[in-house]
Motif scaffolding. Structure first.
Motif, PDB file in Angstrom:
ATOM      1  N   TRP A 163      17.933  14.361  -5.708  1.00 30.87           N
ATOM      2  CA  TRP A 163      17.971  13.469  -4.545  1.00 30.87           C
ATOM      3  C   TRP A 163      17.422  14.181  -3.312  1.00 30.87           C
ATOM      4  N   ARG A 164      17.846  15.436  -3.082  1.00 29.84           N
ATOM      5  CA  ARG A 164      17.350  16.186  -1.911  1.00 29.84           C
ATOM      6  C   ARG A 164      15.831  16.352  -1.980  1.00 29.84           C
ATOM      7  N   LYS A 165      15.311  16.680  -3.145  1.00 33.56           N
ATOM      8  CA  LYS A 165      13.856  16.822  -3.325  1.00 33.56           C
ATOM      9  C   LYS A 165      13.155  15.485  -3.060  1.00 33.56           C
ATOM     10  N   LEU A 166      13.740  14.411  -3.553  1.00 36.55           N
ATOM     11  CA  LEU A 166      13.179  13.079  -3.338  1.00 36.55           C
ATOM     12  C   LEU A 166      13.146  12.727  -1.860  1.00 36.55           C
ATOM     13  N   MET A 167      14.204  13.084  -1.137  1.00 44.90           N
ATOM     14  CA  MET A 167      14.253  12.780   0.289  1.00 44.90           C
ATOM     15  C   MET A 167      13.168  13.556   1.054  1.00 44.90           C
ATOM     16  N   VAL A 168      12.851  14.762   0.609  1.00 52.90           N
ATOM     17  CA  VAL A 168      11.754  15.523   1.210  1.00 52.90           C
ATOM     18  C   VAL A 168      10.431  14.798   0.951  1.00 52.90           C
ATOM     19  N   LEU A 169      10.242  14.308  -0.259  1.00 56.73           N
ATOM     20  CA  LEU A 169       9.026  13.558  -0.585  1.00 56.73           C
ATOM     21  C   LEU A 169       8.936  12.282   0.252  1.00 56.73           C
ATOM     22  N   MET A 170      10.060  11.614   0.463  1.00 50.57           N
ATOM     23  CA  MET A 170      10.067  10.402   1.283  1.00 50.57           C
ATOM     24  C   MET A 170       9.727  10.726   2.736  1.00 50.57           C
ATOM     25  N   GLU A 171      10.236  11.844   3.212  1.00 48.40           N
ATOM     26  CA  GLU A 171       9.891  12.276   4.578  1.00 48.40           C
ATOM     27  C   GLU A 171       8.386  12.552   4.680  1.00 48.40           C
ATOM     28  N   LEU A 211       9.994  10.547 -11.317  1.00 49.89           N
ATOM     29  CA  LEU A 211      10.711   9.271 -11.300  1.00 49.89           C
ATOM     30  C   LEU A 211       9.775   8.140 -10.900  1.00 49.89           C
ATOM     31  N   SER A 212      10.020   6.966 -11.469  1.00 46.52           N
ATOM     32  CA  SER A 212       9.252   5.789 -11.072  1.00 46.52           C
ATOM     33  C   SER A 212       9.645   5.391  -9.648  1.00 46.52           C
ATOM     34  N   LEU A 213       8.900   4.475  -9.083  1.00 42.65           N
ATOM     35  CA  LEU A 213       9.216   3.985  -7.734  1.00 42.65           C
ATOM     36  C   LEU A 213      10.611   3.353  -7.705  1.00 42.65           C
ATOM     37  N   ALA A 214      10.924   2.520  -8.689  1.00 42.42           N
ATOM     38  CA  ALA A 214      12.236   1.872  -8.725  1.00 42.42           C
ATOM     39  C   ALA A 214      13.351   2.909  -8.882  1.00 42.42           C
ATOM     40  N   GLU A 215      13.170   3.864  -9.788  1.00 46.44           N
ATOM     41  CA  GLU A 215      14.173   4.912  -9.965  1.00 46.44           C
ATOM     42  C   GLU A 215      14.344   5.715  -8.680  1.00 46.44           C
ATOM     43  N   SER A 216      13.238   5.995  -8.009  1.00 50.88           N
ATOM     44  CA  SER A 216      13.292   6.755  -6.758  1.00 50.88           C
ATOM     45  C   SER A 216      14.055   5.989  -5.689  1.00 50.88           C
ATOM     46  N   ARG A 217      13.778   4.702  -5.564  1.00 51.07           N
ATOM     47  CA  ARG A 217      14.494   3.887  -4.581  1.00 51.07           C
ATOM     48  C   ARG A 217      15.989   3.847  -4.882  1.00 51.07           C
ATOM     49  N   VAL A 218      16.307   3.711  -6.161  1.00 51.01           N
ATOM     50  CA  VAL A 218      17.711   3.654  -6.569  1.00 51.01           C
ATOM     51  C   VAL A 218      18.397   4.990  -6.307  1.00 51.01           C
ATOM     52  N   LEU A 219      17.763   6.081  -6.695  1.00 52.10           N
ATOM     53  CA  LEU A 219      18.360   7.401  -6.472  1.00 52.10           C
ATOM     54  C   LEU A 219      18.539   7.671  -4.981  1.00 52.10           C
ATOM     55  N   ALA A 220      17.526   7.343  -4.190  1.00 50.46           N
ATOM     56  CA  ALA A 220      17.619   7.540  -2.738  1.00 50.46           C
ATOM     57  C   ALA A 220      18.774   6.727  -2.158  1.00 50.46           C
ATOM     58  N   SER A 221      18.937   5.507  -2.617  1.00 47.12           N
ATOM     59  CA  SER A 221      20.013   4.651  -2.108  1.00 47.12           C
ATOM     60  C   SER A 221      21.384   5.155  -2.540  1.00 47.12           C
ATOM     61  N   LEU A 238       0.834  -1.206   0.000  1.00 49.90           N
ATOM     62  CA  LEU A 238       0.000   0.000   0.000  1.00 49.90           C
ATOM     63  C   LEU A 238       0.870   1.258   0.000  1.00 49.90           C
ATOM     64  N   ASN A 239       1.961   1.223   0.747  1.00 47.71           N
ATOM     65  CA  ASN A 239       2.888   2.342   0.764  1.00 47.71           C
ATOM     66  C   ASN A 239       3.543   2.524  -0.606  1.00 47.71           C
ATOM     67  N   ASP A 240       3.911   1.415  -1.252  1.00 42.33           N
ATOM     68  CA  ASP A 240       4.502   1.499  -2.587  1.00 42.33           C
ATOM     69  C   ASP A 240       3.560   2.152  -3.583  1.00 42.33           C
ATOM     70  N   LEU A 241       2.276   1.812  -3.513  1.00 41.53           N
ATOM     71  CA  LEU A 241       1.296   2.418  -4.416  1.00 41.53           C
ATOM     72  C   LEU A 241       1.223   3.928  -4.220  1.00 41.53           C
ATOM     73  N   ALA A 242       1.131   4.359  -2.974  1.00 40.26           N
ATOM     74  CA  ALA A 242       1.062   5.790  -2.680  1.00 40.26           C
ATOM     75  C   ALA A 242       2.379   6.479  -3.027  1.00 40.26           C
ATOM     76  N   SER A 243       3.495   5.829  -2.732  1.00 39.12           N
ATOM     77  CA  SER A 243       4.810   6.405  -3.014  1.00 39.12           C
ATOM     78  C   SER A 243       5.028   6.549  -4.509  1.00 39.12           C
ATOM     79  N   HIS A 244       4.657   5.529  -5.279  1.00 39.86           N
ATOM     80  CA  HIS A 244       4.837   5.572  -6.726  1.00 39.86           C
ATOM     81  C   HIS A 244       4.141   6.798  -7.319  1.00 39.86           C
TER      82      HIS A 244
END
Length: 158
Positions: free
Chosen positions: A108-116, A38-48, A23-29
């Protein structure tokens, strides 16, 4: 057997954890695609890659919770977008090291804000004390898992 004591999949913690993750993946995507492009996979990769500088593809797959093929394809997509750079490892000629480019760092910084924001949205049903307790329990469970079976996976990913 009484239905109250019969095993039911939805009573297991691991089932609930996996359902929550899906459910989190759906909302995150949706969030990462709409706000970050970015797609969910791209976001995970960039964040990592941003969180673990000079990471290998094997380690990236583990950290991004993707299989090696998905991690490699997503990393290549980010290279093609100019957000990530690949370099050959100085210690292992078969290994590739990934790092953010100067244009990848603000993404990456923008993505980390979205993840927060996603984390806050997900835990908003808990009061601050419950959030601290939950994170503490997860830390202990992660440490326990790493000491057991997951420890082998971490060693192979390094």
């Amino acid at each position: 057997m009484n239905s109250d004591t019969s095993p039911r999949l939805d009573r297991y913690f691991t089932y609930r954890l996996n359902t929550l993750a899906k459910l989190n993946d759906l909302a995150s995507h949706s969030l990462y695609l709409d706000k970050g492009g970015l797609s969910l996979a791209e976001s995970r990769v960039l964040a990592s890659i941003g969180s673990f500088p000079h990471i290998t593809v094997n380690r990236l797959a583990f950290e991004a919770n993707l299989d090696k093929g998905q991690a490699s394809r997503s990393a290549q997509s980010l290279v093609d977008k100019g957000l990530v750079v690949k370099a050959n490892s100085l210690t292992d000629g078969r290994s590739v090291i990934l790092a953010l480019t100067p244009s990848g760092k603000p993404v990456w910084r923008k993505l980390m804000v979205l993840m927060e924001q996603r984390n806050q949205a997900l835990t908003s049903c808990l009061n601050p004390e419950e959030q601290v307790l939950l994170l503490d329990m997860f830390e202990r469970m992660l440490a326990h898992a790493k000491a057991g079976h997951a420890g082998d996976a971490l060693e192979h990913a390094a």
